[in-house]
Scaffold this active site. Structure first.
Site, PDB file in Angstrom:
ATOM      1  N   SER A 121       0.821  -1.207   0.000  1.00 30.18           N
ATOM      2  CA  SER A 121       0.000   0.000   0.000  1.00 30.18           C
ATOM      3  C   SER A 121       0.852   1.253   0.000  1.00 30.18           C
ATOM      4  O   SER A 121       1.960   1.280   0.565  1.00 30.18           O
ATOM      5  CB  SER A 121      -0.896  -0.004   1.239  1.00 30.18           C
ATOM      6  OG  SER A 121      -1.513   1.243   1.440  1.00 30.18           O
ATOM      7  N   TYR A 132      -2.074   0.429  10.252  1.00 32.81           N
ATOM      8  CA  TYR A 132      -2.289  -0.276   8.987  1.00 32.81           C
ATOM      9  C   TYR A 132      -1.057  -0.154   8.092  1.00 32.81           C
ATOM     10  O   TYR A 132      -0.530  -1.142   7.577  1.00 32.81           O
ATOM     11  CB  TYR A 132      -3.507   0.281   8.263  1.00 32.81           C
ATOM     12  CG  TYR A 132      -3.635  -0.222   6.834  1.00 32.81           C
ATOM     13  CD1 TYR A 132      -4.079  -1.516   6.579  1.00 32.81           C
ATOM     14  CD2 TYR A 132      -3.291   0.589   5.760  1.00 32.81           C
ATOM     15  CE1 TYR A 132      -4.172  -1.986   5.277  1.00 32.81           C
ATOM     16  CE2 TYR A 132      -3.386   0.138   4.463  1.00 32.81           C
ATOM     17  CZ  TYR A 132      -3.829  -1.154   4.219  1.00 32.81           C
ATOM     18  OH  TYR A 132      -3.907  -1.616   2.922  1.00 32.81           O
TER      19      TYR A 132
END
Length: 327
Positions: free
Chosen positions: A130, A154
Site C-alpha cells: 500500500s 495499517y
C-alpha cells in the site's frame, strides 16, 4: 496454471480471481469473509469469478478460511504454482483502534504464506502492499526509494509484511514481488471509500462529505490497471525481489473530486466539511517508472475517465450495490 488468491472474495482479489479464471487458469480463493463490510458484496465477487470460470476454460474453488491458519495455508500453497496474496485487514482509521489485529492478520498471516511458499517452491509470490507505507511525503511523486514512515498501524503492518517478503526473496531465493497500490477504485469497490460515498450521496441528493479542508490529494488507480499489472507477473521474473508502485500518475484534490462527481450527478448540492482524521495521509502521488521499466506498466485511466466508468457501472448495479454502500 494453478493460482491461489488470498482475500479473493474482496475487491481487488475478486477481480484478480475473475480474470485468472476467465483466462483459463485453475483458481483457488482463500477468504475468511470478514464482515468488515457487507458480505453480499463479497458473495457477489465469488459468484462473478465462478461464472467467469464456467464461461472460460478455467476452474474456480472457494475455500472459507483464514491466512492465520498456518496448516490450511500450507495445504493450499502446496497445490499452487503462483500465490497472489491480497488478504489483509483493511482500513487506516480502524487500525488506530485495534492495531494488534492488523499485526496478526497482515504480518503473521503473510509470514504463514511466505513459509509455505518457501517450503513448496512456487513460481512466484505476489503481495498487495500500500501507498500507506510512505507516510508523510518528503517529496512527490513517491519513488520506491522514498523513506517509509507510515503514520497508521495499517501502514506499519503493510510495510512489515512487504519487508518480510523481500527478506524471504533474498535469503531463501523465493521469487517475490510487492505491489504498492495507490487508492484502488472501480466496480464492486469496498463501500464507504471516498468515491463510492460521493457517488452514492449525490445520487440520493445528499451532499458529499469531505474530511478536512479537501486540499488533500490522492492518486486514484482504476481496478483494471491494477489487474493488468498483476497478470503481467505470471509471465516475467523481471520484478522478482522488488517493490513497485502501482498508481495512476494522476492525482487530484479530494474537494475537486467531490465537486466533479457532484457536478455530474446533482449540481445544486453544497459540499459538507467535517473533521479530518489524524491517520489519513495528506498526499499520495505515485512515480510508476520502475513498474513501467520492469512490467511495461502504463495506467490507462485518468481519474476523470475512471470515475465516469464507475458512475455508469453504479447506475447499472444500483439495485443491489447502493444500499450496501450507503449502509
Amino acid at each position: 496454471m494453478h493460482v491461489l488468491v488470498t482475500g479473493g472474495a474482496g475487491f481487488i482479489g475478486g477481480h484478480l480471481a475473475e480474470r485468472f479464471a476467465a483466462d483459463g487458469h485453475d483458481v483457488v480463493v482463500l477468504d475468511n469473509l470478514d464482515p468488515f463490510y457487507d458480505l453480499d458484496i463479497k458473495r457477489h465477487n465469488i459468484e462473478t469469478a465462478r461464472d467467469a470460470a464456467e464461461t472460460g476454460d478455467g476452474s474456480y474453488e472457494f475455500v472459507e478460511g483464514d491466512v492465520r491458519n498456518a496448516e490450511l495455508v500450507s495445504d493450499l500453497v502446496s497445490e499452487a504454482d503462483y500465490v497472489y496474496h491480497q488478504a489483509a485487514q483493511a482500513g487506516v482509521r480502524p487500525s488506530v483502534e485495534n492495531p494488534r489485529k492488523y499485526d496478526e492478520v497482515n504480518v503473521d498471516g503473510t509470514l504463514n504464506l511466505l513459509d509455505a511458499c518457501r517450503d513448496s517452491g512456487i513460481e512466484r509470490f505476489v503481495m498487495a502492499s500500500s501507498s500507506s507505507v510512505y507516510g508523510v511525503p518528503r517529496s512527490l511523486p513517491y519513488e520506491e526509494t522514498h523513506p517509509t514512515t507510515p503514520v497508521s498501524p495499517y501502514g506499519a503492518s503493510k510495510l512489515a509484511a512487504e519487508r518480510y517478503a523481500m527478506a524471504y526473496s533474498e535469503v531463501y531465493d523465493l521469487p517475490a514481488v510487492a505491489l504498492r497500490y495507490f487508492t484502488v477504485y472501480g466496480p464492486r469497490m469496498r463501500p464507504n471509500m471516498a468515491i463510492s460515498n460521493f457517488v452514492s450521496r449525490c445520487m440520493n441528493d445528499e451532499p458529499p462529505i469531505v474530511y478536512g479542508d479537501g486540499t488533500q490529494t490522492r492518486d486514484f488507480t482504476y481496478i483494471d490497471d491494477v489487474v493488468d499489472a498483476n497478470v503481467t507477473l505470471l509471465d516475467t521474473d523481471a520484478a522478482d525481489g522488488q517493490v513497485l508502485n502501482i498508481g495512476s500518475t494522476d492525482n487530484i484534490e479530494i474537494r475537486t473530486l467531490a465537486e466533479e462527481i457532484r457536478d455530474q450527478l446533482s449540481p445544486d448540492l453544497e459540499l459538507v466539511y467535517e473533521e479530518r482524521h489524524d491517520a489519513d495521509a495528506e498526499h499520495t502521488h505515485a512515480d510508476t517508472t520502475r513498474a513501467q521499466e520492469l512490467l511495461g506498466y502504463e495506467p490507462s485511466h485518468t481519474i476523470r475517465e475512471g470515475v465516469g466508468k464507475f458512475i455508469e457501472w453504479y447506475r447499472d448495479n444500483r439495485d443491489w450495490y447502493e444500499p450496501l454502500v450507503r449502509g
